[in-house]
Motif scaffolding. Structure first.
Motif, short mmCIF file in Angstrom:
data_model
loop_
_atom_site.label_atom_id
_atom_site.label_comp_id
_atom_site.label_asym_id
_atom_site.label_seq_id
_atom_site.Cartn_x
_atom_site.Cartn_y
_atom_site.Cartn_z
N HIS A 56 0.82 -1.21 0.00
CA HIS A 56 0.00 0.00 0.00
C HIS A 56 0.85 1.27 0.00
O HIS A 56 0.31 2.36 -0.10
N ILE A 57 2.18 1.13 0.16
CA ILE A 57 3.04 2.28 0.42
C ILE A 57 4.03 2.53 -0.70
O ILE A 57 4.64 1.59 -1.23
N SER A 58 4.20 3.80 -1.07
CA SER A 58 5.28 4.23 -1.95
C SER A 58 6.12 5.25 -1.22
O SER A 58 5.61 6.07 -0.44
N HIS A 59 7.41 5.23 -1.50
CA HIS A 59 8.37 6.08 -0.79
C HIS A 59 9.16 6.90 -1.80
O HIS A 59 9.72 6.36 -2.75
N VAL A 60 9.16 8.22 -1.61
CA VAL A 60 9.93 9.12 -2.47
C VAL A 60 11.02 9.75 -1.61
O VAL A 60 10.76 10.66 -0.82
N PRO A 61 12.27 9.27 -1.72
CA PRO A 61 13.35 9.79 -0.88
C PRO A 61 13.98 11.05 -1.46
O PRO A 61 13.61 11.52 -2.54
N GLN A 62 14.93 11.59 -0.73
CA GLN A 62 15.64 12.79 -1.19
C GLN A 62 16.45 12.48 -2.44
O GLN A 62 16.49 13.28 -3.37
N SER A 63 17.10 11.33 -2.44
CA SER A 63 17.92 10.92 -3.58
C SER A 63 17.25 9.73 -4.27
O SER A 63 17.20 8.64 -3.72
N ILE A 64 16.71 9.96 -5.46
CA ILE A 64 16.00 8.92 -6.19
C ILE A 64 16.99 7.97 -6.85
O ILE A 64 17.89 8.42 -7.57
N PHE A 65 16.84 6.67 -6.62
CA PHE A 65 17.68 5.71 -7.32
C PHE A 65 17.13 5.51 -8.73
O PHE A 65 15.97 5.16 -8.91
N LEU A 66 17.97 5.76 -9.70
CA LEU A 66 17.59 5.56 -11.10
C LEU A 66 18.58 4.61 -11.74
O LEU A 66 19.80 4.77 -11.60
N SER A 67 18.07 3.62 -12.44
CA SER A 67 18.92 2.65 -13.12
C SER A 67 19.31 3.17 -14.49
O SER A 67 18.69 4.10 -15.03
N ASP A 68 20.33 2.57 -15.06
CA ASP A 68 20.76 2.95 -16.41
C ASP A 68 19.86 2.25 -17.42
O ASP A 68 20.28 1.40 -18.20
N GLY A 69 18.58 2.61 -17.36
CA GLY A 69 17.58 2.01 -18.25
C GLY A 69 16.73 3.10 -18.86
O GLY A 69 17.07 4.28 -18.84
N SER A 70 15.61 2.70 -19.39
CA SER A 70 14.73 3.65 -20.06
C SER A 70 13.84 4.38 -19.05
O SER A 70 13.73 3.98 -17.88
N ILE A 71 13.22 5.44 -19.51
CA ILE A 71 12.27 6.18 -18.69
C ILE A 71 11.15 5.25 -18.19
O ILE A 71 10.80 5.26 -17.01
N LYS A 72 10.59 4.46 -19.09
CA LYS A 72 9.47 3.61 -18.67
C LYS A 72 9.91 2.56 -17.65
O LYS A 72 9.16 2.23 -16.73
N GLU A 73 11.15 2.05 -17.80
CA GLU A 73 11.65 1.07 -16.83
C GLU A 73 11.87 1.70 -15.47
O GLU A 73 11.72 1.05 -14.43
N ASN A 74 12.23 2.98 -15.44
CA ASN A 74 12.46 3.65 -14.17
C ASN A 74 11.16 4.08 -13.51
O ASN A 74 11.08 4.14 -12.28
N ILE A 75 10.15 4.39 -14.30
CA ILE A 75 8.84 4.72 -13.70
C ILE A 75 8.17 3.46 -13.19
O ILE A 75 7.65 3.42 -12.07
N ALA A 76 8.18 2.40 -13.99
CA ALA A 76 7.60 1.11 -13.57
C ALA A 76 8.71 0.26 -12.96
O ALA A 76 8.92 -0.89 -13.34
N PHE A 77 9.40 0.82 -11.99
CA PHE A 77 10.62 0.22 -11.46
C PHE A 77 10.36 -1.17 -10.87
O PHE A 77 9.44 -1.36 -10.08
N GLY A 78 11.20 -2.13 -11.27
CA GLY A 78 11.08 -3.49 -10.76
C GLY A 78 10.14 -4.38 -11.55
O GLY A 78 10.04 -5.58 -11.28
N ILE A 79 9.43 -3.80 -12.53
CA ILE A 79 8.52 -4.58 -13.35
C ILE A 79 9.25 -5.03 -14.62
O ILE A 79 9.88 -4.19 -15.28
N PRO A 80 9.22 -6.31 -14.98
CA PRO A 80 9.85 -6.75 -16.23
C PRO A 80 9.30 -5.95 -17.41
O PRO A 80 8.10 -5.64 -17.46
N GLU A 81 10.18 -5.59 -18.34
CA GLU A 81 9.79 -4.68 -19.42
C GLU A 81 8.56 -5.14 -20.17
O GLU A 81 7.68 -4.34 -20.50
#
Length: 231
Positions: free
Chosen positions: A82-107
């Motif tokens: 039920h919870i989403s967390h937005v920290p001060q420093s966002i972890f972003l992977s060296d992937g696409s925009i859609k992969e970073n928005i839907a983080f952790g979901i197989p493409e």
């Protein structure tokens, strides 16, 4: 399900048996759809209480209930959905925009319509649509091709893609200049009123639109305020 309230009863926490209480007999009720600010000096227990609410650590004493159901080690993984967390420093992977928005979901399982909806809500849709590769744009390691404000918008879009009930902004604007912080706070203010929002901040002005502000003192206790009472 979370339809009514989160309730903390007599919550206490210390990091070791020898250390003093970080949180002392905390009683707090958070209503569904409420926007609450947490403020206090470093070490006053703000982040510790957030970690307890998110189910990352267990309190020494007291209980947490969601709509009357006690959160335990056995069921907290369900609550964490039920919870989403937005920290001060966002972890972003060296992937696409859609992969970073839907983080952790197989493409292949990413719902692009949901990605676009989250991008619109986070007010980064127009920028993404202006790029040649749009949602397939690779943003570089740690989002090196994005500004600080754009990275925070991606973090917000990620939280919204999850369709969580509770979004926690953990010092999410503290490293931004005042203009970008104002823009991010306008995004937060425009969110669905059914969302429960908790904002941790050092600057009281960041919390001016909160329904309630919880002040943490250095004795491990909390007090409820309205913004007008503490400016």
């Amino acid at each position: 399900r979370f339809n009514q309230e989160i309730r903390l009863n007599e919550m206490q926490f210390r990091y070791s048996r020898q250390s003093p209480l970080i949180l002392k007999s905390i009683n707090l009720k958070i209503h569904k759809g409420e926007c609450i600010g947490f403020i206090g000096v470093s070490g006053s227990g703000k982040s510790t209480l957030i970690d307890i609410i998110m189910g990352l650590i267990q309190s020494d004493d007291g209980i947490m209930k969601v709509d009357g159901a006690i959160i335990t080690k056995e069921n907290r993984h369900i609550w964490q959905k039920h919870i989403s967390h937005v920290p001060q420093s966002i972890f972003l992977s060296d992937g696409s925009i859609k992969e970073n928005i839907a983080f952790g979901i197989p493409e292949k399982l990413i719902n692009i319509n949901r990605v676009k909806k989250a991008a619109k809500q986070a007010q980064i849709f127009d920028l993404i649509e202006s790029w040649n590769d749009k949602y397939d744009t690779v943003i570089g390691e740690r989002g090196m091709r994005l500004s600080g404000g754009q990275r925070q918008r991606i973090g917000i879009a990620r939280a919204l893609y999850k369709q969580a009930d509770v979004i926690i902004f953990d010092e999410a604007t503290s490293s931004l200049d005042s203009k970008i912080e104002k823009e991010i706070m306008e995004i937060i203010d425009s969110m669905d009123k059914n969302l429960t929002i908790i904002i941790i901040a050092h600057r009281i002005t960041t919390l001016k639109n909160c329904d309630r502000i919880i002040g943490f003192d250095d004795n491990g206790e909390i007090n409820n305020y309205k913004y007008s009472e503490i400016i």
